[in-house]
Motif scaffolding. Structure first.
Motif, PDB file in Angstrom:
ATOM      1  N   THR A  79     -42.381  45.223  98.347  1.00  0.00           N
ATOM      2  CA  THR A  79     -42.180  45.264  96.901  1.00  0.00           C
ATOM      3  C   THR A  79     -42.355  46.681  96.351  1.00  0.00           C
ATOM      4  O   THR A  79     -41.869  46.969  95.262  1.00  0.00           O
ATOM      5  CB  THR A  79     -43.155  44.327  96.164  1.00  0.00           C
ATOM      6  OG1 THR A  79     -44.505  44.652  96.527  1.00  0.00           O
ATOM      7  CG2 THR A  79     -42.870  42.866  96.518  1.00  0.00           C
ATOM      8  N   LEU A 107     -39.463  49.119 100.153  1.00  0.00           N
ATOM      9  CA  LEU A 107     -38.108  48.718  99.788  1.00  0.00           C
ATOM     10  C   LEU A 107     -37.073  49.630 100.438  1.00  0.00           C
ATOM     11  O   LEU A 107     -35.991  49.171 100.840  1.00  0.00           O
ATOM     12  CB  LEU A 107     -37.947  48.715  98.274  1.00  0.00           C
ATOM     13  CG  LEU A 107     -38.659  47.572  97.543  1.00  0.00           C
ATOM     14  CD1 LEU A 107     -38.623  47.796  96.027  1.00  0.00           C
ATOM     15  CD2 LEU A 107     -38.039  46.218  97.890  1.00  0.00           C
ATOM     16  N   ALA A 165     -34.149  48.465 102.909  1.00  0.00           N
ATOM     17  CA  ALA A 165     -32.758  48.838 102.686  1.00  0.00           C
ATOM     18  C   ALA A 165     -32.163  49.554 103.892  1.00  0.00           C
ATOM     19  O   ALA A 165     -30.983  49.378 104.211  1.00  0.00           O
ATOM     20  CB  ALA A 165     -32.654  49.730 101.443  1.00  0.00           C
ATOM     21  N   TRP A 216     -34.493  40.885 103.315  1.00  0.00           N
ATOM     22  CA  TRP A 216     -35.656  41.331 102.551  1.00  0.00           C
ATOM     23  C   TRP A 216     -36.468  40.100 102.175  1.00  0.00           C
ATOM     24  O   TRP A 216     -35.913  39.054 101.847  1.00  0.00           O
ATOM     25  CB  TRP A 216     -35.203  42.081 101.300  1.00  0.00           C
ATOM     26  CG  TRP A 216     -36.263  42.285 100.256  1.00  0.00           C
ATOM     27  CD1 TRP A 216     -37.361  43.091 100.327  1.00  0.00           C
ATOM     28  CD2 TRP A 216     -36.319  41.660  98.965  1.00  0.00           C
ATOM     29  NE1 TRP A 216     -38.091  43.011  99.161  1.00  0.00           N
ATOM     30  CE2 TRP A 216     -37.471  42.141  98.305  1.00  0.00           C
ATOM     31  CE3 TRP A 216     -35.499  40.739  98.306  1.00  0.00           C
ATOM     32  CZ2 TRP A 216     -37.838  41.738  97.032  1.00  0.00           C
ATOM     33  CZ3 TRP A 216     -35.853  40.328  97.026  1.00  0.00           C
ATOM     34  CH2 TRP A 216     -37.002  40.826  96.395  1.00  0.00           C
ATOM     35  N   GLN A 263     -37.713  43.020  91.068  1.00  0.00           N
ATOM     36  CA  GLN A 263     -37.825  43.427  92.472  1.00  0.00           C
ATOM     37  C   GLN A 263     -36.443  43.584  93.101  1.00  0.00           C
ATOM     38  O   GLN A 263     -36.190  44.532  93.854  1.00  0.00           O
ATOM     39  CB  GLN A 263     -38.654  42.400  93.242  1.00  0.00           C
ATOM     40  CG  GLN A 263     -40.130  42.394  92.887  1.00  0.00           C
ATOM     41  CD  GLN A 263     -40.919  41.358  93.684  1.00  0.00           C
ATOM     42  OE1 GLN A 263     -40.371  40.652  94.521  1.00  0.00           O
ATOM     43  NE2 GLN A 263     -42.210  41.271  93.407  1.00  0.00           N
ATOM     44  N   LEU A 286     -34.780  46.850  94.759  1.00  0.00           N
ATOM     45  CA  LEU A 286     -34.192  46.860  96.099  1.00  0.00           C
ATOM     46  C   LEU A 286     -32.803  47.505  96.050  1.00  0.00           C
ATOM     47  O   LEU A 286     -32.444  48.295  96.933  1.00  0.00           O
ATOM     48  CB  LEU A 286     -34.096  45.434  96.635  1.00  0.00           C
ATOM     49  CG  LEU A 286     -33.406  45.258  97.987  1.00  0.00           C
ATOM     50  CD1 LEU A 286     -34.207  45.933  99.103  1.00  0.00           C
ATOM     51  CD2 LEU A 286     -33.211  43.767  98.301  1.00  0.00           C
ATOM     52  N   LYS A 338     -31.758  37.743 101.109  1.00  0.00           N
ATOM     53  CA  LYS A 338     -32.944  37.861 100.254  1.00  0.00           C
ATOM     54  C   LYS A 338     -33.733  36.557 100.372  1.00  0.00           C
ATOM     55  O   LYS A 338     -33.257  35.495  99.980  1.00  0.00           O
ATOM     56  CB  LYS A 338     -32.529  38.148  98.814  1.00  0.00           C
ATOM     57  CG  LYS A 338     -31.777  39.479  98.699  1.00  0.00           C
ATOM     58  CD  LYS A 338     -31.159  39.672  97.339  1.00  0.00           C
ATOM     59  CE  LYS A 338     -30.378  40.991  97.286  1.00  0.00           C
ATOM     60  NZ  LYS A 338     -29.188  40.981  98.181  1.00  0.00           N
TER      61      LYS A 338
END
Length: 298
Positions: free
Chosen positions: A176, A181, A185, A191, A215, A219, A235
């Motif tokens: 987070t 993040l 990525a 994620w 969030q 991201l 996600k």
């Protein structure tokens, strides 16, 4: 939208086998387990190792994806973890997802420390994680790795034949904060979040949804910073840590799943009910959600 479950590693295998097989029979996309040395209110009861548990589950199932939710550097080393994961991916026939995060300040953070050693601070955990993830990525994709960093080293660490899944098994990165993040990525195929912990006790479902929206926006910004479009990144929401109560009824779950699908989540993970714990729930309702919940979404 996919529906998965977390099965805590609290069952002796004579019983545990039935639970994992039941998860497959119910049609869950995946069944994960926690990777801890012990955890919160469960620390004085049975708690088994994640990797042996998943290995046994791989032998007892055929279609179910399996994984950790999550593994952390708190007590894992990337070299030995890579060897375990490659073996597990082979035993399962390529059904493993590695959920991975920076770890917390619970029992994992102190069990391996001497009495005069303080657990890592949040910054130190983030520092270890920032080195752990890219090294693990290399170990799972290259046949031989030599590396010397600030926290970890590998000297001709060999991992032949590599993963069944190519170029490696998928990473589901729990994060987070901005550094985590960016790791999600750059290296993640998915994620993971549990929501905003500040809202668990006193927040509302609407506030939680708004926090999750934020969030996901962050991201996206992290993806832009590393040059990757993360719109197609899976996600995953691990439930049980937000103000919502999706296991109260089938209707409650359908409303919850619909809200979070609109936010962009592609997978919801429910805890397998554990009577007398924070994860207590009606087993019959849980199983009805497993078999009917997603079909009720518009």
């Amino acid at each position: 939208m996919r529906l998965s479950t977390v099965i805590l590693p609290i069952h002796r295998w004579a019983e545990g086998r039935k639970v994992w097989q039941r998860a497959e029979d119910l049609g869950f996309h995946a069944a994960y387990t926690y990777d801890h040395l012990s955890w919160r209110t469960f620390r004085d009861g049975p708690w088994f190792g994640a990797v042996p548990t998943l290995t046994a589950a791989a032998a007892a199932t055929e279609r179910l994806r399996l994984g950790t939710l999550v593994t952390s550097p708190n007590f894992r080393h990337p070299v030995t973890l890579a060897k375990d994961l490659i073996t597990l991916d082979d035993v399962s026939g390529g059904r493993i997802t590695l959920g991975i995060g920076a770890g917390g300040d619970g029992f994992d953070a102190t069990t391996l420390r001497r009495g005069d050693e303080a657990p890592w601070t949040p910054r130190e955990r983030a520092d270890h994680f920032a080195e752990f993830v890219p090294l693990l990525d290399r170990l799972l994709t290259e046949p031989s790795v030599t590396y010397e960093g600030s926290f970890y080293a590998a000297n001709e660490a060999r991992n032949v034949p590599g993963c069944v899944q190519r170029p490696r098994l998928p990473f589901a990165v729990a994060a987070t904060g901005p550094r985590g993040l960016k790791l999600a990525a750059r290296y993640g195929q998915a994620w993971v979040t549990t929501g905003d912990p500040k809202l668990f006790g006193t927040g509302t479902p609407a506030q939680s949804a708004e926090a999750l929206r934020g969030q996901i926006d962050r991201l996206g910004a992290a993806g832009e910073a590393v040059g990757r479009d993360v719109s197609g990144l899976d996600k995953i929401l691990l439930t049980g840590f937000t103000p919502d109560r999706p296991l109260e009824s089938l209707d409650a779950f359908v409303d919850f799943a619909g809200t979070h699908a609109e936010l962009g989540f592609t997978e919801i993970v429910l805890h397998w009910p554990v009577p007398g714990s924070d994860f207590a729930a009606d087993q019959s309702v849980f199983e009805r959600i497993a078999t009917e919940g997603l079909s009720q979404l518009g």
